[in-house]
Design an enzyme around this catalytic site. Structure first.
Site, PDB file in Angstrom:
ATOM      1  N   CYS A   1      69.459  55.793  80.782  1.00 42.35           N
ATOM      2  CA  CYS A   1      68.145  55.904  80.138  1.00 42.35           C
ATOM      3  C   CYS A   1      68.244  55.956  78.611  1.00 42.35           C
ATOM      4  CB  CYS A   1      67.440  57.177  80.604  1.00 42.35           C
ATOM      5  SG  CYS A   1      66.879  57.125  82.309  1.00 42.35           S
TER       6      CYS A   1
ATOM      7  N   GLU B   1      66.896  58.130  76.693  1.00 45.05           N
ATOM      8  CA  GLU B   1      67.131  59.497  76.210  1.00 45.05           C
ATOM      9  C   GLU B   1      68.623  59.798  76.157  1.00 45.05           C
ATOM     10  OE1 GLU B   1      65.015  58.478  78.491  1.00 45.05           O
ATOM     11  OE2 GLU B   1      63.193  59.682  78.558  1.00 45.05           O
TER      12      GLU B   1
ATOM     13  N   CYS C   1      62.921  61.201  82.948  1.00 49.44           N
ATOM     14  CA  CYS C   1      63.290  61.412  84.351  1.00 49.44           C
ATOM     15  C   CYS C   1      63.966  62.773  84.502  1.00 49.44           C
ATOM     16  CB  CYS C   1      64.220  60.297  84.835  1.00 49.44           C
ATOM     17  SG  CYS C   1      65.923  60.462  84.266  1.00 49.44           S
TER      18      CYS C   1
END
Ligand code: THU
Length: 143
Positions: A63, A65, A96
């Site tokens: 991801c 992040e 998530c």
């Protein structure tokens, strides 16, 4: 002026939001076509950005992040004071579960996660609300 994040100035947030939106364009998402950009503001006021990277063996992708946090750690940053996540989606894109955990490694419960669309701020959430009762470094201390 009232700020929604302790320590983060309006200028900091402007840079943070711009970084998340800009890096989103670099996302490598040929499978989902879902491009995400993320940026973290560290304790020194520096902004670190990253995008999602997908892999043909799907579970190996990661991801935005995680990319932003890795950039911060590589630059010597260890504390996150604000986060921005930029996506174009029907629902505002919140991190998530795995990324909530990763963020909690470096950010406190009061850290604000700003969820962005291309031109608007779609929401702002306390990390402690996104990951209540999370496991953290403190749990590893022996009693
Ligand atoms: N994704 C992120 O990068 N961050 C989020 O907060 C949600 C999901 C990515 C993972 C995958 O590459 C794509 O979005 C679709 O799930």
């Amino acid at each position: 002026m009232r700020r929604n994040n302790p320590g983060a100035t309006a200028d900091n947030l402007r840079s943070l939001f711009a970084a998340a939106r800009t890096v989103r364009r670099q996302a490598y998402a040929p499978y989902s076509k879902f491009k995400v950009g993320a940026a973290v503001l560290d304790a020194e006021g520096r902004v670190h950005a990253g995008c999602n990277v997908e892999v043909a063996a799907y579970p190996q992708g990661w991801c935005a992040e995680a990319s932003a946090l890795a950039a911060m750690v590589a630059a010597g940053g260890r504390r996150v004071q604000a986060v921005a996540v930029a996506a174009v989606s029907a629902e505002p894109t919140t991190p998530c579960g795995g990324c909530r955990q990763k963020l909690a490694e470096f950010a406190g419960a009061d850290c604000v996660v700003h969820v962005l669309g291309p031109r608007s701020v779609r929401g702002a959430y306390r990390l402690g609300d996104l990951l209540p009762h999370g496991f953290g470094p403190g749990h590893l201390r022996r009693r």
